[in-house]
Design a protein around this motif. Structure first.
Motif, mmCIF file in Angstrom:
data_model
loop_
_atom_site.group_PDB
_atom_site.id
_atom_site.type_symbol
_atom_site.label_atom_id
_atom_site.label_comp_id
_atom_site.label_asym_id
_atom_site.label_seq_id
_atom_site.Cartn_x
_atom_site.Cartn_y
_atom_site.Cartn_z
ATOM 1 N N ILE A 189 -8.391 -3.354 6.580
ATOM 2 C CA ILE A 189 -7.641 -4.210 5.657
ATOM 3 C C ILE A 189 -6.202 -3.742 5.456
ATOM 4 O O ILE A 189 -5.436 -4.396 4.749
ATOM 5 N N LEU A 190 -5.820 -2.622 6.078
ATOM 6 C CA LEU A 190 -4.440 -2.156 5.956
ATOM 7 C C LEU A 190 -3.486 -3.124 6.658
ATOM 8 O O LEU A 190 -3.799 -3.626 7.738
ATOM 9 N N PRO A 191 -2.337 -3.393 6.071
ATOM 10 C CA PRO A 191 -1.359 -4.265 6.735
ATOM 11 C C PRO A 191 -0.917 -3.650 8.071
ATOM 12 O O PRO A 191 -0.655 -2.451 8.156
ATOM 13 N N LYS A 192 -0.861 -4.479 9.116
ATOM 14 C CA LYS A 192 -0.404 -4.012 10.425
ATOM 15 C C LYS A 192 1.118 -3.870 10.417
ATOM 16 O O LYS A 192 1.812 -4.669 9.781
ATOM 17 N N PRO A 193 1.662 -2.846 11.098
ATOM 18 C CA PRO A 193 3.132 -2.735 11.154
ATOM 19 C C PRO A 193 3.734 -3.927 11.885
ATOM 20 O O PRO A 193 3.149 -4.441 12.850
ATOM 21 N N TRP B 23 0.855 -1.188 0.000
ATOM 22 C CA TRP B 23 0.000 0.000 0.000
ATOM 23 C C TRP B 23 0.894 1.242 0.000
ATOM 24 O O TRP B 23 1.951 1.249 0.645
ATOM 25 N N VAL B 24 0.434 2.286 -0.671
ATOM 26 C CA VAL B 24 1.102 3.582 -0.589
ATOM 27 C C VAL B 24 0.296 4.434 0.395
ATOM 28 O O VAL B 24 -0.886 4.707 0.171
ATOM 29 N N ILE B 25 0.937 4.825 1.485
ATOM 30 C CA ILE B 25 0.266 5.562 2.557
ATOM 31 C C ILE B 25 0.840 6.975 2.644
ATOM 32 O O ILE B 25 2.057 7.168 2.539
ATOM 33 N N ARG C 265 -1.315 -0.145 -7.311
ATOM 34 C CA ARG C 265 -1.596 -0.759 -6.000
ATOM 35 C C ARG C 265 -2.469 0.196 -5.194
ATOM 36 O O ARG C 265 -2.588 1.381 -5.532
ATOM 37 N N PRO C 266 -3.045 -0.279 -4.099
ATOM 38 C CA PRO C 266 -3.909 0.595 -3.292
ATOM 39 C C PRO C 266 -3.128 1.770 -2.692
ATOM 40 O O PRO C 266 -1.960 1.625 -2.322
ATOM 41 N N ALA C 267 -3.783 2.903 -2.591
ATOM 42 C CA ALA C 267 -3.188 4.097 -1.982
ATOM 43 C C ALA C 267 -4.224 4.751 -1.085
ATOM 44 O O ALA C 267 -5.405 4.853 -1.449
ATOM 45 N N ALA C 268 -3.799 5.187 0.096
ATOM 46 C CA ALA C 268 -4.685 5.832 1.068
ATOM 47 C C ALA C 268 -3.956 7.000 1.712
ATOM 48 O O ALA C 268 -2.891 6.815 2.295
ATOM 49 N N MET C 269 -4.530 8.187 1.583
ATOM 50 C CA MET C 269 -3.915 9.410 2.092
ATOM 51 C C MET C 269 -4.817 10.036 3.156
ATOM 52 O O MET C 269 -5.950 10.424 2.856
ATOM 53 N N GLU C 270 -4.324 10.122 4.388
ATOM 54 C CA GLU C 270 -5.108 10.719 5.472
ATOM 55 C C GLU C 270 -5.077 12.238 5.391
ATOM 56 O O GLU C 270 -4.023 12.836 5.158
#
Length: 552
Positions: free
Chosen positions: A215-219, A127-129, A156-161
């Motif tokens: 669904i975000l990968p956990k650190p 993911w691109v965060i 790939r999935p991208a999520a920007m807060e």
């Protein structure tokens, strides 16, 4: 490189221990508050090898109690109590260093370039965060779109807060991964922004972000430790000796305890359990943890949410938004549901700290506290409303009447000045960021920053509190300057009153005999520089429990 050097220096200093009977800091230009909250000056302080203060005052008086102590001459530099941030997100601060930077870009195009650069530099990430975007600064007059994110990340999935953490901008791959279609319903307390055809535009507000979060990968453990190391290095470098972490889970609690055990928790952490779900059920089995690891860590509060944020129009208002009459924002819970959550935490003996930004959000929480106060006495627990940002004028006195602590962030006002009045209009703004009004009625404000949404530098917060201006000293004369704090009030809300809001005034918040030797040394005198230069004061050294944890 500067960030990395700071981490290395902090790590080296954190493990260094001085083997002597104690230490005396002399030739200081010192300021602290006394037990009454009054500003007093001192020339020297001394602490024993346990890190507790044995004397603070004149050079002669301190020397008499510090015979045989190692002496450190600070050559007239300013010494202050360690500063305290009453509302931040420690792992969030560490995560910023490992995400695409959207705090800096001043336009959509610049943000897209930053995301593209980060994505290209991290091809291994699933993911691109990114974090920190603000469409108000971009002057868009709208939210960014899914197509505008697809244009720079399509593989790939991208999520920007968003900068306030209450909205998320996602691409098509993220919508697909989260299972969001035109038929997906808005969750309670959230919103999927849609176009005229009913398709998701790529903006998820408040609880709608949970579709992605789950669904975000956990650190990994190594990644979490790197985040914590990074955050602690930053916090020490800006003079924060204690922070209140607004929302921890089982994993972060475990890591905080491990760092306290290992002597690596270089900033004290007063943690709030995030919500009263599964993490609370596990962490609350033994009841509130009031002190751990030499008072380096505590877990005796709970963080709940009433509503969203003003910038994304998720903050719940009694009347419609002035610049969007079709909406009043979002309450996350019904009155019964939030009351049940508050009662669960109260019944278990925890301080309850509830995020509320809009006037309807604040009213809902005040009403809940008032109802529950008949069964659970309020004053002793020092329950808090986090932000207390836009409050009906008729509701402000209720904070004092119900003994609810307003936990507020001065830099929010100077960051929000470009849109706040547009959102709420000229009448409601009178109850917004109303620090002076709260102080005049006798409320004790706990000041923080809400880092990483804002800079964690508490001197920026003191600057904002006193000037009602941003770091560029805009606007001239200050924004609604009648709500500014005096310098002593601002200093107090980042020290003694922040400590009091965590039930820790017996141990930290001022430099007094018997308290921990948490102090900072600065390059200029806070009480003599022009107000417009407060935010430029630099921290030279940070000491926690009598140990130096940062040196510039």
């Amino acid at each position: 490189m500067h960030f990395r050097r700071t981490l290395l220096a902090t790590a080296a200093l954190a493990v260094a221990a001085t083997a002597n009977a104690g230490t005396m800091i002399e030739n200081a230009n010192g300021y602290t508050l006394n037990a009454k909250g009054q500003l007093v000056q001192f020339k020297a302080l001394a602490f024993d090898d346990s890190g507790k203060l044995v004397a603070v005052g004149s050079a002669k008086a301190v020397a008499a109690k510090a015979k045989g102590f190692k002496r450190v001459d600070v050559q007239g530099k300013t010494v202050l109590p360690g500063l305290i941030d009453a509302h931040g997100h420690v792992f969030g601060l560490g995560e910023v260093a490992t995400s695409a930077d959207l705090y800096s870009p001043a336009s959509l195009q610049a943000a897209q370039a930053s995301i593209a650069k980060f994505a290209q530099a991290n091809p291994q990430r699933k993911w691109v965060i990114g974090k920190g975007w603000n469409q108000e600064i971009w002057k868009l007059g709208r939210f960014p779109t899914v197509a505008e994110l697809d244009a720079v990340v399509g593989d790939r999935p991208a999520a920007m807060e968003r900068i306030d953490g209450h909205a998320m901008w996602v691409n098509s791959k993220a919508l697909e991964a989260a299972g969001i279609t035109r038929d997906t319903q808005d969750p309670e307390g959230g919103k999927i922004e849609r176009d005229a055809q009913g398709n998701a535009t790529g903006i998820l507000v408040d609880t709608a972000m949970d579709y992605v979060y789950k669904i975000l990968p956990k650190p990994t453990d190594a990644e979490a430790r790197a985040m914590l190391d990074g955050a602690l290095g930053i916090l020490s470098s800006v003079g924060l000796t204690s922070v209140h972490d607004a929302g921890v889970d089982v994993g972060s609690d475990r890591l905080f305890r491990a760092y306290a055990d290992q002597g690596k928790l270089t900033t004290r952490v007063y943690a709030m359990i995030g919500d009263v779900g599964a993490d609370f059920d596990q962490l609350a089995k033994s009841g509130p943890l009031k002190s751990y690891g030499g008072e380096r860590y505590a877990l005796s509060a709970v963080k709940l949410y009433s509503d969203g944020a003003l910038g994304s129009r998720g903050a719940a208002l009694v009347h419609p938004y002035s610049d969007a009459p079709h909406t009043r924002g979002l309450l996350f819970n019904t009155d019964a549901a939030i009351g049940s959550k508050i009662e669960k935490a109260m019944k278990a003996g925890y301080q309850v700290n509830v995020h509320a930004i809009g006037d309807a959000g604040n009213k809902q929480i005040l009403d809940s506290f008032e109802r529950l106060g008949k069964q659970y006495p309020l004053a002793a627990r020092r329950h808090r409303i986090e932000h207390a940002q836009v409050v009906q004028l008729s509701d402000i006195p209720r904070f004092k009447q119900l003994a609810i602590v307003p936990s507020m962030q001065p830099t929010h006002a100077t960051s929000d000045q470009n849109m706040a009045e547009q959102r709420v209009g000229p009448q409601r703004i009178k109850g917004a960021y109303a620090w002076h009004t709260f102080l005049q009625q006798g409320s004790r404000i706990a000041c923080g920053s809400d880092f990483p949404i804002e800079s964690p530098n508490p001197l920026h917060g003191i600057h904002a509190a006193v000037t009602r201006q941003d770091m560029q000293n805009v606007p001239t004369g200050g924004w609604y300057k009648e709500q500014a704090m005096t310098l002593t009030e601002a200093f107090r809300c980042f020290t003694l009153d922040a400590a009091w809001a965590a039930h820790q005034e017996h141990a930290i918040g001022s430099l007094e005999q018997g308290k921990w030797a948490d102090f900072i040394i600065t390059d200029r005198d806070l009480f003599k520089v022009p107000a417009e230069e407060i935010g430029k004061i630099g921290v030279l050294e940070t000491w926690v429990g009598g140990k130096q944890v940062f040196r510039k």
